[in-house]
Design a protein around this motif. Structure first.
Motif, PDB file in Angstrom:
ATOM      1  N   LYS A 123     -18.899  15.320   5.976  1.00 34.12           N
ATOM      2  CA  LYS A 123     -20.055  15.869   5.127  1.00 34.12           C
ATOM      3  C   LYS A 123     -20.905  16.145   6.621  1.00 34.12           C
ATOM      4  O   LYS A 123     -22.119  17.023   6.419  1.00 34.12           O
ATOM      5  CB  LYS A 123     -20.672  15.519   4.107  1.00 34.12           C
ATOM      6  N   ASP A 148     -15.286  17.864   0.611  1.00 32.92           N
ATOM      7  CA  ASP A 148     -16.190  17.018  -0.615  1.00 32.92           C
ATOM      8  C   ASP A 148     -16.188  17.745  -2.316  1.00 32.92           C
ATOM      9  O   ASP A 148     -15.716  18.513  -2.380  1.00 32.92           O
ATOM     10  CB  ASP A 148     -18.027  16.626   0.026  1.00 32.92           C
ATOM     11  N   SER A 149     -16.161  16.282  -3.492  1.00 32.64           N
ATOM     12  CA  SER A 149     -15.737  16.954  -4.609  1.00 32.64           C
ATOM     13  C   SER A 149     -16.287  18.145  -5.015  1.00 32.64           C
ATOM     14  O   SER A 149     -15.945  18.921  -5.803  1.00 32.64           O
ATOM     15  CB  SER A 149     -15.468  15.489  -5.331  1.00 32.64           C
ATOM     16  N   GLU A 150     -18.004  17.782  -4.714  1.00 29.68           N
ATOM     17  CA  GLU A 150     -19.191  18.684  -5.397  1.00 29.68           C
ATOM     18  C   GLU A 150     -18.674  19.207  -4.790  1.00 29.68           C
ATOM     19  O   GLU A 150     -18.844  21.064  -5.759  1.00 29.68           O
ATOM     20  CB  GLU A 150     -19.967  17.776  -5.474  1.00 29.68           C
ATOM     21  N   ASN A 215     -25.811   9.251  -0.105  1.00 22.91           N
ATOM     22  CA  ASN A 215     -23.997  10.257   0.113  1.00 22.91           C
ATOM     23  C   ASN A 215     -25.118  11.596  -0.997  1.00 22.91           C
ATOM     24  O   ASN A 215     -24.688  12.111  -0.756  1.00 22.91           O
ATOM     25  CB  ASN A 215     -23.364  10.495  -1.011  1.00 22.91           C
ATOM     26  N   GLU A 219     -25.219  15.099   0.790  1.00 29.34           N
ATOM     27  CA  GLU A 219     -24.693  16.243  -0.390  1.00 29.34           C
ATOM     28  C   GLU A 219     -25.742  17.970  -0.943  1.00 29.34           C
ATOM     29  O   GLU A 219     -24.874  18.521  -0.434  1.00 29.34           O
ATOM     30  CB  GLU A 219     -24.021  16.027  -1.205  1.00 29.34           C
TER      31      GLU A 219
END
Ligand code: NAD
Ligand code: MG
Length: 389
Positions: A123, A148-150, A215, A219
């Motif tokens: 990221k 990235d999961s989101e 983090n 994000e």
């Protein structure tokens, strides 16, 4: 036809999850390059098991060990920053960018220059140089897929949708290790306590960044850069169960949520098989057993990093590069015991103030040179601030 695959940061948490998926279907892939740091035993054993063309360690002083571990296998060994960039220019269809930190930027840009599909876990590339990265992809008809999961969740919620119909993007946050701690205790939080995530098993740096919400800050900026939405369209909400990874709100009021177990192999696998969906070895959720999903607003006092991220999103330009570099230096400081947990945000805040006051962020052109210079200067200033404490 076999797909040619390269993995940057192969020895890390994301890298190992990627390798887990690839080893389940060895006939589907030819592995070109694997890269790592000081864990030479892991790097060499994976390179042998996957019959990689080349293994690269970031550190020159590890090269002799790597050569020795690969002797007689026919697998090439190399080291250093230039070798990482060279590895990124070896023809590959799909490249996983899973180095931690700003060090992931240059290999990612090299991969995009050759038109590869870049699966982006790193990221920091988007935070430091989002416009440059996305423009490099466009210019070379390369694809960037979020890992990235989101962001994978948002990407999936947007399949078949028009981005113009999006009103808001809601990024969920677990709240990290200290979400339920009394505020007064936070200044005493230790490294071991900050390195223990309630829901996700990840690398140490991102785990500590989850406790401080740095983090999530990265994000939010990543969301702005990847999806091209405005800062006021991006929200965050604490969701302690970490099962909804993100939600997209559309102009008709509908919210599309992505729900799944906290297992990075989902987002990695989605990017690996995209645009198809293939079977993935992740847990199937039993919603009746889970029972309830809860949400609450993040407290400003607990998570100062979120306010800093908002300022960076509004300011744009090189402030993302400065923010990330100051954060990386502050995190080094916390890991080394130089500063306390709460001082990380103070150091980042003070570093940005200093850089603005001395007009160091005035040049807004996001070229690689400017990003690297800003990264360097922010580390120097953060270091001065830490030493002056
Ligand atoms: P990690 O610390 O477990 O692994 C990092 C990898 O990068 C290792 O292979 C290491 O050798 C390599 N590396 C470290 N410093 C390097 C340098 N200076 N030059 C070259 N290589 C270097 O990290 P991770 O948790 O796997 O995270 C990797 C990236 O993915 C980060 O950007 C992180 O924010 C992102 N990410 C991770 C997760 C997760 O579940 N771990 C989830 C979402 C996003
Ligand atoms: Mg994430």
């Amino acid at each position: 036809m076999k797909r040619k695959i390269t993995i940057f940061g192969a020895t890390g948490s994301i890298g190992q999850n990627t390798i887990d998926l690839i080893r389940r279907a060895p006939d589907d892939y030819d592995v070109v390059a694997l890269t790592g740091g000081r864990n030479i035993a892991q790097l060499a054993s994976d390179a042998k098991a996957l019959r990689a063309e080349i293994a690269v360690t970031a550190y020159d002083d590890c090269l002799a060990d790597l050569k020795q571990a690969l002797a007689g296998t026919g697998i090439e060994a190399a080291s250093g920053e230039q070798a990482l960039e060279d590895a990124a220019t070896r023809p590959a269809d799909w490249i996983m960018s899973a180095i931690v930190g700003a060090a992931g930027l240059k290999p990612g840009l090299c991969a995009l220059e050759q038109g590869s599909t870049l699966a982006l876990a790193n990221k920091e590339s988007l935070v430091t140089a989002g416009p440059l990265l996305m423009e490099t992809a466009r210019r070379n008809s390369a694809t960037v897929l979020p890992v990235d999961s989101e962001h994978s969740a948002v990407f999936q919620a947007l399949v078949g949708e028009d981005i113009a119909a999006v009103e808001r993007i809601i990024i969920t946050a677990s709240g990290g290790a200290f979400r339920d701690w009394p505020l007064e205790k936070l200044s005493k939080a230790t490294l071991a306590q900050a390195s223990n995530h309630p829901n996700w098993d990840m690398g140490q740096r991102i785990t500590i960044d989850s406790a401080s919400m740095f983090n999530k800050s990265l994000e939010l900026i990543e969301t702005k850069e990847f999806f091209g939405v405005t800062p006021d369209q991006i929200e965050t909400v604490i969701h302690p169960e970490s099962l909804i990874h993100a939600l997209v709100g559309f102009r008709d009021g509908a919210l599309m949520a992505h729900i799944g177990p906290p297992d990075m192999r989902h987002a990695i696998g989605f990017a690996l098989h995209w645009p198809d969906r293939k079977h993935l070895p992740v847990e199937r959720l039993d919603l009746a057993r889970i029972g309830a999903l809860t949400f609450r607003a993040p407290e400003d006092a607990r998570y100062p990093a979120l306010r800093l991220a908002r300022n960076v999103m509004e300011t744009g330009g090189l402030s993302g590069a400065a923010f990330n570099a100051a954060k990386e230096r502050a995190l080094d400081g916390f890991i080394a015991g130089e500063i306390g947990f709460l001082q990380m945000a103070q150091v980042v805040d003070a570093t940005l103030d200093k850089l603005f006051a001395e007009q160091s962020l005035i040049n807004n052109e996001i070229s690689l040179d400017n990003v690297l210079q800003t990264d360097h200067l922010a580390r120097v200033r953060a270091d001065e601030i830490i030493r002056a404490r």
